[in-house]
Design a protein around this motif. Structure first.
Motif, PDB file in Angstrom:
ATOM      1  N   GLN A 294       1.414  10.566   3.862  1.00 44.02           N
ATOM      2  CA  GLN A 294      -0.014  10.267   3.935  1.00 44.02           C
ATOM      3  C   GLN A 294      -0.663  10.242   2.561  1.00 44.02           C
ATOM      4  O   GLN A 294      -1.586   9.457   2.306  1.00 44.02           O
ATOM      5  CB  GLN A 294      -0.716  11.292   4.832  1.00 44.02           C
ATOM      6  N   GLN A 295      -0.217  11.107   1.650  1.00 42.62           N
ATOM      7  CA  GLN A 295      -0.801  11.132   0.315  1.00 42.62           C
ATOM      8  C   GLN A 295      -0.502   9.835  -0.438  1.00 42.62           C
ATOM      9  O   GLN A 295      -1.372   9.282  -1.125  1.00 42.62           O
ATOM     10  CB  GLN A 295      -0.274  12.336  -0.473  1.00 42.62           C
ATOM     11  N   VAL A 296       0.721   9.354  -0.309  1.00 42.68           N
ATOM     12  CA  VAL A 296       1.084   8.088  -0.959  1.00 42.68           C
ATOM     13  C   VAL A 296       0.270   6.947  -0.366  1.00 42.68           C
ATOM     14  O   VAL A 296      -0.280   6.101  -1.097  1.00 42.68           O
ATOM     15  CB  VAL A 296       2.597   7.819  -0.817  1.00 42.68           C
ATOM     16  N   ASN A 297       0.166   6.895   0.952  1.00 43.81           N
ATOM     17  CA  ASN A 297      -0.594   5.835   1.596  1.00 43.81           C
ATOM     18  C   ASN A 297      -2.045   5.831   1.123  1.00 43.81           C
ATOM     19  O   ASN A 297      -2.629   4.784   0.830  1.00 43.81           O
ATOM     20  CB  ASN A 297      -0.541   5.999   3.117  1.00 43.81           C
ATOM     21  N   ARG A 298      -2.643   7.021   1.060  1.00 44.72           N
ATOM     22  CA  ARG A 298      -4.040   7.120   0.633  1.00 44.72           C
ATOM     23  C   ARG A 298      -4.198   6.685  -0.824  1.00 44.72           C
ATOM     24  O   ARG A 298      -5.161   6.001  -1.173  1.00 44.72           O
ATOM     25  CB  ARG A 298      -4.544   8.548   0.831  1.00 44.72           C
ATOM     26  N   ARG A 299      -3.233   7.087  -1.694  1.00 42.65           N
ATOM     27  CA  ARG A 299      -3.311   6.711  -3.100  1.00 42.65           C
ATOM     28  C   ARG A 299      -3.204   5.203  -3.256  1.00 42.65           C
ATOM     29  O   ARG A 299      -3.931   4.588  -4.056  1.00 42.65           O
ATOM     30  CB  ARG A 299      -2.185   7.400  -3.884  1.00 42.65           C
ATOM     31  N   VAL A 300      -2.308   4.570  -2.511  1.00 40.96           N
ATOM     32  CA  VAL A 300      -2.179   3.108  -2.562  1.00 40.96           C
ATOM     33  C   VAL A 300      -3.501   2.458  -2.179  1.00 40.96           C
ATOM     34  O   VAL A 300      -3.978   1.522  -2.850  1.00 40.96           O
ATOM     35  CB  VAL A 300      -1.047   2.631  -1.633  1.00 40.96           C
ATOM     36  N   SER A 301      -4.108   2.963  -1.116  1.00 36.97           N
ATOM     37  CA  SER A 301      -5.381   2.402  -0.659  1.00 36.97           C
ATOM     38  C   SER A 301      -6.466   2.547  -1.718  1.00 36.97           C
ATOM     39  O   SER A 301      -7.202   1.590  -2.009  1.00 36.97           O
ATOM     40  CB  SER A 301      -5.800   3.099   0.641  1.00 36.97           C
ATOM     41  N   GLU A 302      -6.592   3.732  -2.307  1.00 39.11           N
ATOM     42  CA  GLU A 302      -7.641   3.968  -3.304  1.00 39.11           C
ATOM     43  C   GLU A 302      -7.489   3.044  -4.504  1.00 39.11           C
ATOM     44  O   GLU A 302      -8.461   2.457  -4.990  1.00 39.11           O
ATOM     45  CB  GLU A 302      -7.598   5.428  -3.752  1.00 39.11           C
TER      46      GLU A 302
END
Length: 488
Positions: free
Chosen positions: A83-91
């Motif tokens: 989830q942290q990677v996914n959120r970072r990609v989105s940001e």
């Protein structure tokens, strides 16, 4: 509208997929169908992605995601279980105004991938804004049924004529009207019915003559509407029902099916109700010819199958004599549909190795059939239009050697929510009709296979067609056991 619908050109352009599992593979497959240049960043790849890497179909960065991976990408998809990677990609993508999709997390998405019907170059996208992908897939499956695969080839064909038509018809509005008339008319119908060479010839003629020359020739669609349930219509029947300018229909076509016809089509009731023929068959034949010669697309809609006691052969014989183009679309005949919904297999290796369809229509108070052939053991006999002549049918079958206790069933309004199944014997069936006010359309099934109804009945009117009906009895059906004198 939470998301703006858009189709992006990705051919040869750099796209990034973060993740190396099966979900990432599905996203990579979609991007590759759009001919994108795909880079996958992931420490490991699933077997399918590994195969694509071996074919040099994708670029693989064998490591974890890094911030600079999104630089110079036109589109990014995050499909990891972190989830942290996914959120970072989105940001990072949001900051750089790069379209980004995070699988199953619409709140992190700049775009979402819709459920698609792909008839390339024709495409239909369906979205619920990420709220219910399953509902979107259900809608896609419904739309799929209305778009034959040939529409993609038709779109490709039309694409090759766009420049010629633009040169021929400079005005944009007139050009739009030209394409509307063309694609709603005989060119499309020729193409979808498999006559692609004829469609190209018609398209060539239309381009040459432009908008002023209209095709004055009509056509007749002889379509079987099946036994009553709209879900049993064929895909081609549904398509032609939406094309028709005028509909000539019989009494046996259910209201639910008529609701699916094109809204602005003219409706002509041809009758064919017991002892009440609104139009004699000869008049129907002439009507179809006249309407077609007026340039109309005529839908001749018949219950069941038009070539099984539907007099379809007589109608197309007249059309051929008059040179009227026509199509014939088979339908599920009443015997197959009603028997299936009644849980009565028409053939069974333990009970019946032959199947006979017969008409039970009375003429001058009698029925002229080969009773010796019908009254044979180990076969199933299905009588169409036999309700009025039921006493004659039962008497003749018994008189010609069929045991009086032979199982027999009536299926009233089969496949619909008003279905009733009544089971008895050749001896008791006429009394059952009197006791229960049976009305047409009703099918009569005679033979040992009828005994399977009690065990195999699955359809319960008034409920969904689910497994629960396998364990229920017919709530509104009067069920008569064989050999009990027809009493419940």
């Amino acid at each position: 509208m939470d998301f703006f619908p858009i189709f992006m050109r990705l051919e040869g352009r750099p796209c990034l997929v973060v993740g190396g599992g099966p979900i990432a593979y599905r996203k990579v497959s979609l991007l590759r169908k759009a001919h994108a240049r795909v880079t996958v960043v992931s420490p490991a790849l699933c077997g399918e992605l590994q195969a694509l890497k071996g074919q040099d179909a994708i670029e693989h960065l064998a490591r974890g995601f890094e911030d600079d991976d999104v630089v110079d990408r036109v589109l990014v998809i995050a499909a990891t279980d972190d989830q942290q990677v996914n959120r970072r990609v989105s940001e990072l993508c949001m900051q750089r105004s790069i379209p980004v999709n995070v699988v199953d997390q619409p709140e992190l998405c700049g775009f979402i991938t819709p459920s698609m019907v792909d008839r390339s170059p024709l495409q239909v996208a369906i979205s619920t804004g990420g709220s219910s992908p399953v509902l979107a897939r259900l809608f896609r499956s419904r739309i799929e049924s209305f778009i034959p695969a040939a529409y993609g080839r038709l779109a490709a064909l039309v694409e090759g004529y766009r420049l010629r038509v633009k040169e021929r018809i400079a005005d944009g509005e007139l050009r739009r009207r030209f394409w509307e008339r063309l694609l709603e008319g005989p060119v499309t119908e020729l193409f979808l019915s498999g006559r692609e060479d004829a469609a190209r010839e018609a398209l060539d003629r239309a381009v040459e003559t432009g908008l002023d020359q209209r095709d004055s020739g009509g056509e007749v669609f002889l379509v079987g509407a099946g036994p009553g349930d709209p879900d049993l219509l064929t895909f081609r029947a549904l398509r032609l029902m939406q094309l028709a300018d005028v509909v000539v229909h019989d009494n046996l076509v259910s209201p639910a099916i008529l609701e699916l016809v094109r809204r602005d089509a003219e409706m002509i009731y041809a009758g064919k109700k017991r002892n009440q023929h609104t139009l004699p068959q000869e008049d129907i034949n002439r009507l179809l010819v006249r309407l077609a010669k007026e340039g109309k697309r005529v839908l001749r809609l018949k219950g069941g199958d038009p070539f099984i006691f539907g007099r379809g052969g007589e109608e197309i014989d007249t059309l051929m004599q008059e040179g009227i183009p026509f199509q014939v679309v088979p339908g599920i005949t009443a015997a197959a549909g009603c028997a299936a919904f009644a849980g009565i297999p028409l053939t069974h290796r333990d009970y019946a190795q032959a199947l006979v369809f017969a008409t039970g229509h009375l003429r001058d108070g009698t029925i002229d059939l080969n009773w010796n052939m019908l009254a044979q053991p180990r076969q199933t006999v299905v009588f169409y239009m036999g309700l009025l002549g039921l006493p004659v049918i039962c008497r003749e079958m018994i008189d010609h050697g069929m045991p009086s206790n032979t199982p027999a069933a009536l299926v009233e309004q089969g496949t619909t929510q008003n279905q009733r199944v009544m089971v008895g014997t050749l001896e008791t069936l006429p009394e059952i009709v009197k006791d229960h006010d049976v009305q047409p359309p009703t099918l009569i099934i005679v033979g040992e296979v009828v005994t399977l109804h009690e065990r195999l009945q699955w359809f319960k009117p008034g409920t969904d067609h689910t497994a629960e009906s396998l364990f229920s009895t017919h709530g509104q059906v009067h069920h008569h056991r064989v050999g009990t004198g027809g009493k419940p």
